[in-house]
Design an enzyme around this catalytic site. Structure first.
Site, short mmCIF file in Angstrom:
data_model
loop_
_atom_site.label_atom_id
_atom_site.label_comp_id
_atom_site.label_asym_id
_atom_site.label_seq_id
_atom_site.Cartn_x
_atom_site.Cartn_y
_atom_site.Cartn_z
N GLY A 41 0.83 -1.20 0.00
CA GLY A 41 0.00 0.00 0.00
C GLY A 41 0.86 1.25 0.00
O GLY A 41 1.92 1.29 0.61
N GLY A 43 -0.95 4.50 0.09
CA GLY A 43 -1.81 5.62 0.42
C GLY A 43 -1.08 6.47 1.45
O GLY A 43 0.15 6.34 1.61
N LEU A 44 -1.79 7.30 2.16
CA LEU A 44 -1.10 8.14 3.16
C LEU A 44 -0.29 7.27 4.11
O LEU A 44 0.86 7.57 4.42
CB LEU A 44 -2.11 8.96 3.94
CG LEU A 44 -2.75 10.10 3.17
CD1 LEU A 44 -3.68 10.88 4.08
CD2 LEU A 44 -1.70 11.03 2.59
N HIS A 267 -21.71 8.33 5.71
CA HIS A 267 -21.53 9.78 5.64
C HIS A 267 -22.85 10.42 5.23
O HIS A 267 -23.49 9.98 4.27
CB HIS A 267 -20.45 10.08 4.60
CG HIS A 267 -19.92 11.48 4.70
ND1 HIS A 267 -20.68 12.57 4.37
CD2 HIS A 267 -18.73 11.95 5.08
CE1 HIS A 267 -19.95 13.66 4.55
NE2 HIS A 267 -18.77 13.32 4.99
N ARG A 332 -21.40 12.69 12.12
CA ARG A 332 -21.88 12.01 10.91
C ARG A 332 -22.94 10.96 11.18
O ARG A 332 -23.94 10.89 10.48
CB ARG A 332 -20.70 11.32 10.24
CG ARG A 332 -19.75 12.30 9.70
CD ARG A 332 -18.55 11.63 9.14
NE ARG A 332 -17.75 12.65 8.50
CZ ARG A 332 -16.57 12.45 7.97
NH1 ARG A 332 -16.04 11.26 7.99
NH2 ARG A 332 -15.92 13.44 7.39
N HIS A 403 -18.86 5.25 3.83
CA HIS A 403 -17.76 6.16 3.57
C HIS A 403 -16.45 5.75 4.22
O HIS A 403 -15.37 6.15 3.78
CB HIS A 403 -18.18 7.53 4.11
CG HIS A 403 -17.15 8.57 4.01
ND1 HIS A 403 -16.66 9.00 2.80
CD2 HIS A 403 -16.49 9.29 4.94
CE1 HIS A 403 -15.75 9.94 3.01
NE2 HIS A 403 -15.62 10.12 4.30
N ARG A 437 -15.73 7.61 13.37
CA ARG A 437 -14.58 8.49 13.13
C ARG A 437 -15.05 9.93 12.91
O ARG A 437 -16.01 10.17 12.19
CB ARG A 437 -13.81 8.03 11.90
CG ARG A 437 -12.73 9.01 11.49
CD ARG A 437 -11.91 8.52 10.32
NE ARG A 437 -12.60 8.54 9.05
CZ ARG A 437 -12.79 9.63 8.30
NH1 ARG A 437 -12.37 10.81 8.72
NH2 ARG A 437 -13.42 9.55 7.16
C1 LIG Z 1 -14.45 10.56 -0.77
C2 LIG Z 1 -13.69 10.50 0.50
C3 LIG Z 1 -13.34 11.66 1.17
C4 LIG Z 1 -12.62 11.61 2.36
N1 LIG Z 1 -12.31 12.78 2.98
C5 LIG Z 1 -11.58 12.74 4.12
C6 LIG Z 1 -11.21 13.96 4.78
O1 LIG Z 1 -11.54 15.05 4.34
N2 LIG Z 1 -10.46 13.87 5.90
C7 LIG Z 1 -10.07 12.68 6.42
O2 LIG Z 1 -9.38 12.67 7.43
N3 LIG Z 1 -10.40 11.51 5.80
C8 LIG Z 1 -11.15 11.52 4.69
N4 LIG Z 1 -11.49 10.33 4.08
C9 LIG Z 1 -10.95 9.06 4.58
C10 LIG Z 1 -9.49 8.90 4.16
O3 LIG Z 1 -9.30 9.41 2.88
C11 LIG Z 1 -9.03 7.45 4.15
O4 LIG Z 1 -9.42 6.81 5.31
C12 LIG Z 1 -7.51 7.36 4.07
O5 LIG Z 1 -7.02 8.17 3.05
C13 LIG Z 1 -7.04 5.93 3.90
O6 LIG Z 1 -5.65 5.93 3.69
P1 LIG Z 1 -4.83 4.58 3.68
O7 LIG Z 1 -3.42 4.95 3.46
O8 LIG Z 1 -5.17 3.81 4.89
O9 LIG Z 1 -5.40 3.74 2.45
P2 LIG Z 1 -5.57 4.06 0.88
O10 LIG Z 1 -5.31 5.46 0.55
O11 LIG Z 1 -6.88 3.48 0.49
O12 LIG Z 1 -4.41 3.24 0.19
C14 LIG Z 1 -4.46 1.86 0.03
C15 LIG Z 1 -3.21 1.43 -0.70
O13 LIG Z 1 -3.10 0.03 -0.62
C16 LIG Z 1 -2.86 -0.54 -1.89
N5 LIG Z 1 -3.45 -1.88 -1.84
C17 LIG Z 1 -4.65 -2.26 -1.33
N6 LIG Z 1 -4.80 -3.59 -1.40
C18 LIG Z 1 -3.68 -4.07 -1.95
C19 LIG Z 1 -3.22 -5.37 -2.29
N7 LIG Z 1 -3.95 -6.45 -2.04
N8 LIG Z 1 -2.01 -5.49 -2.88
C20 LIG Z 1 -1.24 -4.40 -3.14
N9 LIG Z 1 -1.62 -3.15 -2.83
C21 LIG Z 1 -2.82 -3.00 -2.25
C22 LIG Z 1 -3.45 0.41 -2.88
O14 LIG Z 1 -2.81 0.28 -4.12
C23 LIG Z 1 -3.16 1.75 -2.18
O15 LIG Z 1 -1.86 2.15 -2.50
C24 LIG Z 1 -12.23 10.37 2.89
C25 LIG Z 1 -12.58 9.20 2.23
C26 LIG Z 1 -13.33 9.26 1.07
C27 LIG Z 1 -13.78 7.98 0.45
#
Ligand SMILES: Cc1cc2nc3c(=O)[nH]c(=O)nc-3n(C[C@H](O)[C@H](O)[C@H](O)COP(=O)(O)OP(=O)(O)OC[C@H]3O[C@@H](n4cnc5c(N)ncnc54)[C@H](O)[C@@H]3O)c2cc1C
Ligand code: FES
Lengths: 640, 271
Positions: A41, A43-44, A267, A332, A403, A437
């Site tokens: 992963g 993401g953030l 949401h 929410r 959400h 959350r």
């Molecule tokens: C529309 C929307 C708006 C939002 N707005 C806000 C906000 O304003 N403020 C806030 O605090 N939160 C907000 N959230 C929530 C927040 O964005 C997410 O909870 C957070 O960004 C998740 O980050 P993460 O790094 O955990 O996962 P993600 O960003 O989902 O990253 C997952 C990563 O894992 C990888 N991955 C997944 N499965 C596999 C696998 N099997 N093999 C290899 N790679 C894999 C993907 O490629 C990706 O790189 C929002 C969510 C949504 C849906």
């Protein structure tokens, strides 16, 4: 029975993390290079972890199913990120952010974790600003804040309506730097399909290259999953289409406990469903509730009338009426359930009856159309694009949608699961948000985990592993896991069924939303627990997956993910059924106060439910971790 | 509960879709008719319907790239009737809705085409070249834990806003697909511009622009001849002014580098 030791350090709340950092073992710099860490992963949570660990000297391998780390679902977050900077001098503090988050989570999170999150929140903003995240600024050049998601102080930092994008691009830039420097080996288009456990420790993963279909084995000294949330179990959700549960689900099947799967967040402000072909629901940022007023007609007969034909006296601004002190800004889950109640009463608007108005007429009177455009222009544009309606002229129609998922793999204070060596970060773990959350807290948690927690806690584990002792991928455990993956794919491709994968995903989503959505009952959940296993059988008998395993095959990818969603859906309903109380996002109709609010049962349920896999077709085991509130009083959440 | 909206009139379109089994396989347009298009469907939902039909017929569905479906992840990448991301302005493929089309329309769908973006399958292209450019210099070096207080470095609001205008880039590659030279100048200029206007970005400013531009050149992107098709196709409408800004940065940085090299070779500048 799994051992669930939360490893919360002793001592005063505000001292725990500081003291723990001193107490943890360190890996000496010369040895760091000898350890390999897999991060799944980007993401953030994943991107910040991968680059931070690489900067510390560990060898990092990073895997994402996306074509680039910059596409992770974090990119879509709009509203903002919380931090206890108190730049506004409005009474914020680490304690207040801690308290709000804990209370917002309906006292179902650990005090110590939440306090640490609030502590490091301030460092996150510093780090992001240093990376060049273009946060909103005041004219004096200092950072701007807004109040968000039910907070009574302005502690939310933002970058227009694209905060997640900018934070992710910041984390991605560091990840790119470390890839460029040869410190991180990046594998894009690479989906983790199994976890490899050797002698009880997580020591590797099995990966499918989504372009060539090649299945490969990777070993490491520790494995980090930062693979995001599982909200797409509902099919229609605000998540990106690709978000899935596969990584954590397959880790669950290898022994990692799944905690509180039933805590899902709905949401309140999303664009309502328009048809059966629909593939996702679009979020309208919560910030709209700062200036928009939510209402439905008082009389059922008015629900199909044009909103402009309904006089003020016939409108029910129900959030302002029921929750006078928080009004349109109540949390929410509270706002979502209130919308559902209004629609259940037959007062929902739009053709489907599943909508409420979010009205900007007052804001336009106060600020002028341009004033409103300045604040929310991009959101109004999105709304117009999707619905062909102008929210400057008529109120938006909104409805709740899935959400976020507060549940996830169980982790201790070090973010390590009950499988030693397996760490889980970001939305994929269950750790900090309890049963609900607060807005702008997920971005904070993802970056806290990746930048400021895992760099310390992983050392404590690795220091106990002999350098160079990671197992060879020739071992039987790797071979068995690889065979597990290939045989699953073979089965899908051989299935002689008739229906596309999407058909089953839609049906699962309907079952989940109707039986385990905003309001759940014993009867609805028991019904779901009959429907889902039946759907699972039908899926394996009747799914059609065209193409082959050795090229890009999106149907095959989807088949594996939906298979996992179906199984997770069952666990989610089971968890919801056994949690005989209402708390946060989990609302059991049997457990409510006379005014329709959540009725917690602290005596019986002040604990984490961590489910342990017992084998296919067997009922999983429900382990519990008691939650102790040493420093706060578990009050009844009230937003009146 | 999924509500049906019965009142919308469905219509028919003819699709000409680029099908190509793999990177080195030959490709061709294949025609499909779709009779159940709802004007409220998104373009990608229309492709979902097509793919479900194909699957049920036992044919392979069309591979296309997508994820967020709300215009922010930069994954979707179709050229529709000759235009990257289709008929709208300032939108990505996933934000195109079928109400833009009429009954009987013929819609031609191709992948983004550029030498630096080889086709993987059908409508999916390989844009990893963009990641490589970022890896060469698209960052500010700041290790976790080393940052000063965020308010220690004030940034004038105008600069912060300008940085944000550039930083909005979603990395989709429409700029490259729209350019007759398949140049990546807008993409690179957006990152160079974003980091270059901020005080935090100054220390690595020269290094960044030189490294990113030379990597871009080495990856098979063409050169910019100032036609500005890129900005017009950009889903975030990023201004081509950033290209001019980058050209200035690049000249300045090249000059300073030359000067430094000279100083070094004559033994000066050491200390
Ligand atoms: C529309 C929307 C708006 C939002 N707005 C806000 C906000 O304003 N403020 C806030 O605090 N939160 C907000 N959230 C929530 C927040 O964005 C997410 O909870 C957070 O960004 C998740 O980050 P993460 O790094 O955990 O996962 P993600 O960003 O989902 O990253 C997952 C990563 O894992 C990888 N991955 C997944 N499965 C596999 C696998 N099997 N093999 C290899 N790679 C894999 C993907 O490629 C990706 O790189 C929002 C969510 C949504 C849906
Ligand atoms: S699918 Fe994310 S931008 Fe189109």
């Amino acid at each position: 029975m799994a051992t669930l030791d939360s490893k919360i350090p002793a001592g005063p709340l505000a001292e725990k993390w500081r003291k723990h950092k001193v107490d943890m073992k360190l890996v000496n710099p010369a040895n760091k290079r000898k350890y390999e860490v897999i991060v799944v992963g980007a993401g953030l949570a994943g991107a910040s972890a991968a680059s931070s660990l690489a900067d510390l000297g560990y060898k990092v391998k990073n895997f994402v199913f996306h074509d680039s780390p910059r596409r992770a679902h974090s990119i879509a977050a709009q509203g903002g990120i919380n931090a206890a900077k108190n730049y506004q001098n409005d009474g914020d503090s680490v304690y207040r952010l801690f308290y709000d988050t804990l209370k917002g989570g309906d006292y179902r999170a650990r005090e110590a974790n939440v306090h640490r999150l609030a502590e490091v929140s301030v460092n996150i903003i510093d780090q992001c600003a240093a990376l060049g995240v273009p946060f909103a600024r005041e004219y004096g050049g200092l950072l701007a804040n807004r109040s968000f998601g039910g907070a009574q102080v302005s502690r939310t930092f933002y970058a227009r309506g694209q905060t997640g994008q900018q934070l992710l691009l910041g984390a991605y830039s560091s990840l790119s730097r470390t890839v460029g420097q040869g410190l991180v080996e990046l594998h894009t288009h690479s989906e983790m399909l199994d976890l490899v456990v050797v002698d009880g420790h997580a020591k590797g993963i099995i990966v499918r290259d989504l372009i060539t279909g090649a299945i490969t084995r990777h070993s490491a000294d520790a494995v980090i999953l930062a693979t995001g949330g599982y909200g797409n179990v509902f099919n229609l959700a605000t998540y990106a289409r690709g978000s899935n549960t596969t990584a954590i689900w397959r880790a669950y099947k290898r022994g990692a406990c799944f905690a509180n799967p039933c805590y899902t967040q709905i949401h309140p402000t999303c664009i309502p469903v328009s048809g059966d072909y629909q593939s996702k629901l679009t979020l309208m940022s919560e910030s709209l509730r700062n200036d928009g007023r939510i209402w439905v007609p008082k009389k059922k007969e008015d629900r199909l009338k044009k909103p402009s034909e309904i006089p003020e006296a016939d409108r029910d601004y129900y959030l302002e009426r029921i929750y006078p002190s928080f009004g349109n800004l109540c949390p929410r889950d509270v706002a979502s359930r209130a919308a559902k109640r209004m629609c259940d009463e037959g007062r929902g608007v739009g053709e489907s009856g599943l909508g409420v108005y979010l009205d900007f007429a007052d804001a336009i009177n106060r600020l002028g159309e341009n004033g409103v455009r300045e604040r929310y222009g991009n959101l109004f544009d999105i709304y117009h694009e999707i619905t062909a309606e102008s929210a400057y002229k008529q109120p938006m129609r909104i409805y709740p949608a899935v959400h976020y998922t507060m549940g996830g793999l169980w982790v201790d204070y070090n973010l390590m699961s009950n499988v030693p060596g397996l760490f889980v970060l970001g939305e994929a773990n269950f750790s900090d948000h309890g049963a609900n959350r607060l807005g702008a807290s997920a971005l904070m948690q993802g970056l806290a985990d990746g930048y400021f927690v895992i760099p310390y806690t992983i050392g404590d584990y690795l220091a106990g592993q002999k350098p160079g002792s990671r197992p060879s991928t020739d071992r039987a455990e790797f071979k068995q896991a690889e065979e597990n993956v290939s045989s699953m794919n073979k089965r899908f491709l051989a299935s002689k069924g008739k229906e596309p994968v999407s058909h089953f995903h839609k049906r699962l989503g309907k079952i989940m939303w109707e039986h385990c959505g905003m309001a759940r009952t014993k009867a609805s959940l028991e019904e779901a627990l009959k429907l889902i296993p039946a759907l699972r059988e039908e899926f394996h008998a009747n799914v059609k997956v065209p193409g082959s395993a050795d090229t890009l095959n999106q149907s095959l990818e989807q088949a594996g993910r939906v298979a996992d969603f179906i199984e997770l859906g069952e666990l989610l309903c089971r968890d919801a059924l056994t949690r005989e109380e209402s708390c946060g996002g989990h609302f059991r109709e049997e457990h409510q106060w006379p005014d329709g609010e959540c009725k917690r049962d602290d005596e019986k349920f002040a604990h984490v439910a961590a489910w342990e896999f017992q084998g296919d077709g067997k009922t999983p085991l429900r382990n519990t971790e008691p939650l102790n509130y040493e420093f706060t009083k578990m009050s009844v959440r009230s937003y009146k | 509960m999924v509500a049906e909206k019965p009142s919308k009139k469905l219509f028919a379109v003819k699709l000409r879709v680029w099908r190509q089994a793999g990177p080195s396989a030959p490709g061709a347009f294949v025609e499909y008719s779709l009779n159940t298009v709802n004007p409220d469907m998104s373009f990608l939902e229309m492709l979902d319907v097509l793919n479900d039909d194909l699957t049920m017929k036992g044919e392979e569905p069309v591979a296309f790239a997508h994820d967020c479906r709300e215009g922010i992840c930069g994954t979707c990448s179709c050229t529709i009737n000759g235009k990257p991301h289709g008929p709208g302005q300032g939108v990505a493929t996933c934000q195109v809705y079928m109400r833009a089309y009429r009954d009987g329309d013929v819609i031609t769908i191709e992948p983004f085409r550029a030498k630096a973006f080889p086709i993987i399958k059908d409508l999916v292209v390989d844009r990893s070249a963009f990641d490589k450019i970022q890896q060469a210099g698209g960052y500010i070096t700041a290790r976790a834990g080393s940052a000063p207080d965020a308010n220690a470095i004030p940034v004038p609001k105008g600069d912060a806003d300008l940085a944000m205008d550039a930083a909005q880039c979603i990395g989709c590659g429409a700029c490259v697909a729209a350019c007759k030279n398949a140049s990546a100048m807008l993409f690179v200029a957006a990152k160079v511009g974003h980091l270059g206007v901020l005080p935090q970005g100054q220390a690595e400013r020269d290094r960044r622009v030189l490294a990113m531009v030379s990597t871009m050149d080495s990856l098979g992107f063409g050169s910019c001849t100032n036609q500005y098709e890129c900005s017009a196709a950009c889903p975030k409408l990023i201004s081509h002014d950033f290209i001019a800004r980058m050209n200035r940065d690049y000249m300045g940085a090249s000059f300073r580098q030359m000067f430094k090299a000279e100083a070094a070779s004559t033994g000066g500048g050491a200390g």
